[in-house]
Design a protein around this motif. Structure first.
Motif, mmCIF file in Angstrom:
data_model
loop_
_atom_site.group_PDB
_atom_site.id
_atom_site.type_symbol
_atom_site.label_atom_id
_atom_site.label_comp_id
_atom_site.label_asym_id
_atom_site.label_seq_id
_atom_site.Cartn_x
_atom_site.Cartn_y
_atom_site.Cartn_z
ATOM 1 N N VAL A 203 -70.058 96.976 -53.254
ATOM 2 C CA VAL A 203 -68.807 96.406 -53.634
ATOM 3 C C VAL A 203 -69.046 96.679 -55.626
ATOM 4 O O VAL A 203 -68.072 96.081 -56.524
ATOM 5 C CB VAL A 203 -69.619 95.023 -53.938
ATOM 6 C CG1 VAL A 203 -69.132 94.001 -54.776
ATOM 7 C CG2 VAL A 203 -69.571 94.588 -52.454
ATOM 8 N N VAL B 13 -58.210 99.421 -51.096
ATOM 9 C CA VAL B 13 -58.631 98.835 -50.838
ATOM 10 C C VAL B 13 -59.753 99.212 -50.048
ATOM 11 O O VAL B 13 -58.846 99.878 -48.489
ATOM 12 C CB VAL B 13 -57.707 97.093 -50.573
ATOM 13 C CG1 VAL B 13 -58.421 96.031 -49.866
ATOM 14 C CG2 VAL B 13 -57.092 96.571 -51.336
ATOM 15 N N SER C 257 -56.718 101.480 -59.327
ATOM 16 C CA SER C 257 -57.056 100.849 -58.895
ATOM 17 C C SER C 257 -58.335 100.003 -57.866
ATOM 18 O O SER C 257 -56.919 100.487 -56.446
ATOM 19 C CB SER C 257 -56.865 98.949 -59.697
ATOM 20 O OG SER C 257 -56.898 97.641 -58.936
ATOM 21 N N LEU C 258 -59.461 100.190 -57.491
ATOM 22 C CA LEU C 258 -60.298 100.193 -56.466
ATOM 23 C C LEU C 258 -60.973 98.730 -56.152
ATOM 24 O O LEU C 258 -61.815 98.451 -57.392
ATOM 25 C CB LEU C 258 -61.392 101.280 -56.652
ATOM 26 C CG LEU C 258 -62.491 101.409 -54.985
ATOM 27 C CD1 LEU C 258 -61.416 101.010 -53.758
ATOM 28 C CD2 LEU C 258 -64.129 102.107 -54.976
ATOM 29 N N THR C 259 -60.035 98.649 -54.881
ATOM 30 C CA THR C 259 -60.367 96.550 -54.449
ATOM 31 C C THR C 259 -61.860 96.768 -53.553
ATOM 32 O O THR C 259 -61.788 97.686 -52.457
ATOM 33 C CB THR C 259 -59.629 95.757 -53.710
ATOM 34 O OG1 THR C 259 -58.618 96.245 -55.010
ATOM 35 C CG2 THR C 259 -60.193 94.633 -53.753
ATOM 36 N N VAL C 260 -62.548 96.438 -54.154
ATOM 37 C CA VAL C 260 -63.621 97.096 -52.289
ATOM 38 C C VAL C 260 -64.395 95.692 -51.502
ATOM 39 O O VAL C 260 -64.240 94.342 -52.276
ATOM 40 C CB VAL C 260 -65.003 97.241 -53.030
ATOM 41 C CG1 VAL C 260 -66.200 97.135 -51.537
ATOM 42 C CG2 VAL C 260 -64.977 98.531 -53.599
ATOM 43 N N GLU C 261 -63.730 95.217 -50.232
ATOM 44 C CA GLU C 261 -63.892 93.972 -49.748
ATOM 45 C C GLU C 261 -65.137 93.866 -48.573
ATOM 46 O O GLU C 261 -65.829 95.069 -48.349
ATOM 47 C CB GLU C 261 -62.938 93.781 -48.988
ATOM 48 C CG GLU C 261 -61.363 93.644 -49.963
ATOM 49 C CD GLU C 261 -60.414 93.029 -48.674
ATOM 50 O OE1 GLU C 261 -60.786 93.128 -47.850
ATOM 51 O OE2 GLU C 261 -59.448 92.752 -49.670
ATOM 52 N N ASP D 122 -68.512 99.497 -56.419
ATOM 53 C CA ASP D 122 -67.523 100.519 -56.802
ATOM 54 C C ASP D 122 -66.159 99.628 -57.728
ATOM 55 O O ASP D 122 -65.157 100.449 -57.679
ATOM 56 C CB ASP D 122 -67.588 101.178 -56.167
ATOM 57 C CG ASP D 122 -68.754 102.214 -55.825
ATOM 58 O OD1 ASP D 122 -68.763 102.962 -56.858
ATOM 59 O OD2 ASP D 122 -69.354 102.461 -54.281
ATOM 60 N N ASP D 123 -66.343 98.520 -57.235
ATOM 61 C CA ASP D 123 -65.205 98.149 -57.921
ATOM 62 C C ASP D 123 -63.969 98.070 -59.075
ATOM 63 O O ASP D 123 -64.888 97.283 -59.775
ATOM 64 C CB ASP D 123 -64.811 96.594 -57.265
ATOM 65 C CG ASP D 123 -63.336 95.573 -56.658
ATOM 66 O OD1 ASP D 123 -63.327 94.806 -55.819
ATOM 67 O OD2 ASP D 123 -62.822 95.698 -57.831
ATOM 68 N N HIS D 124 -63.541 98.287 -59.414
ATOM 69 C CA HIS D 124 -62.942 99.182 -61.084
ATOM 70 C C HIS D 124 -62.254 99.561 -60.696
ATOM 71 O O HIS D 124 -61.122 100.494 -59.647
ATOM 72 C CB HIS D 124 -64.241 99.834 -61.677
ATOM 73 C CG HIS D 124 -65.162 99.834 -61.716
ATOM 74 N ND1 HIS D 124 -65.275 98.829 -62.869
ATOM 75 C CD2 HIS D 124 -66.659 100.219 -61.564
ATOM 76 C CE1 HIS D 124 -66.875 98.810 -63.023
ATOM 77 N NE2 HIS D 124 -67.543 99.334 -61.771
#
Length: 171
Positions: free
Chosen positions: A108, A36, A130-134, A110-112
């Protein structure tokens, strides 16, 4: 050369080649939880070889949905493909089996779910990260008021009370 000597040489040659393939066997290890991060930060998508082999001569392919369109492709001691110059890996860390993907100035988009495929000889192993972008920001507050001329005024403020945007409207 007698038959027994030939068989002995053949068996020794087989065992020698088998030892080489065992020495190059590895797995690619990634994190068990999603990574994250926040927009604008730099992030590392961790991936490493186990055992920690020198990966400088290996092929390292980071991709999302399409294997044929890598986000980054490292082969023949060089980065051959970068979908974006913000993506790289640490060439110094390859010596220690670290094949992590570095993404600078995260967006944002890049979230994949990223996949890392490492190939050496006949061995190919893969892991997923897993990348989560907030996005950081204050919750806006929208208020509506009427003026003497019966015009409606909308005002958007951040919770801190600082005006963010004012938008007059008519009725």
């Amino acid at each position: 050369m007698n038959l027994q000597m030939r068989w002995t040489l053949l068996i020794l040659l087989f065992l020698h080649n088998t030892d080489i393939s065992w020495a190059d066997s590895f797995i690619v290890v990634g994190p068990s939880k999603p990574v994250v991060t926040y927009v604008g930060e730099d992030v590392v998508l961790p991936a490493s070889l186990s055992p920690a082999l020198n990966a400088e001569a290996f092929q390292v392919r980071w991709f999302t949905t399409d294997f044929r369109s890598p986000q980054l492709l490292y082969i023949d001691y060089n980065i051959r493909i970068q979908s974006d110059t913000r993506r790289t890996l640490s060439r110094d860390n390859l010596k220690n089996g670290n094949v992590s993907l570095i993404i600078r100035n995260v967006r944002v988009s890049d979230d994949h779910l990223y996949k890392c495929l490492v190939i050496s000889g006949l061995t190919d192993e893969e892991t997923q990260v897993s990348l989560t972008v907030e996005v950081l920001g204050a919750q806006p507050s929208i208020s509506m008021s009427s003026t003497e001329g019966q015009k409606t005024r909308l005002e958007c403020r951040l919770r801190s009370g600082t005006p963010n945007q004012k938008s007059p409207g008519g009725t």
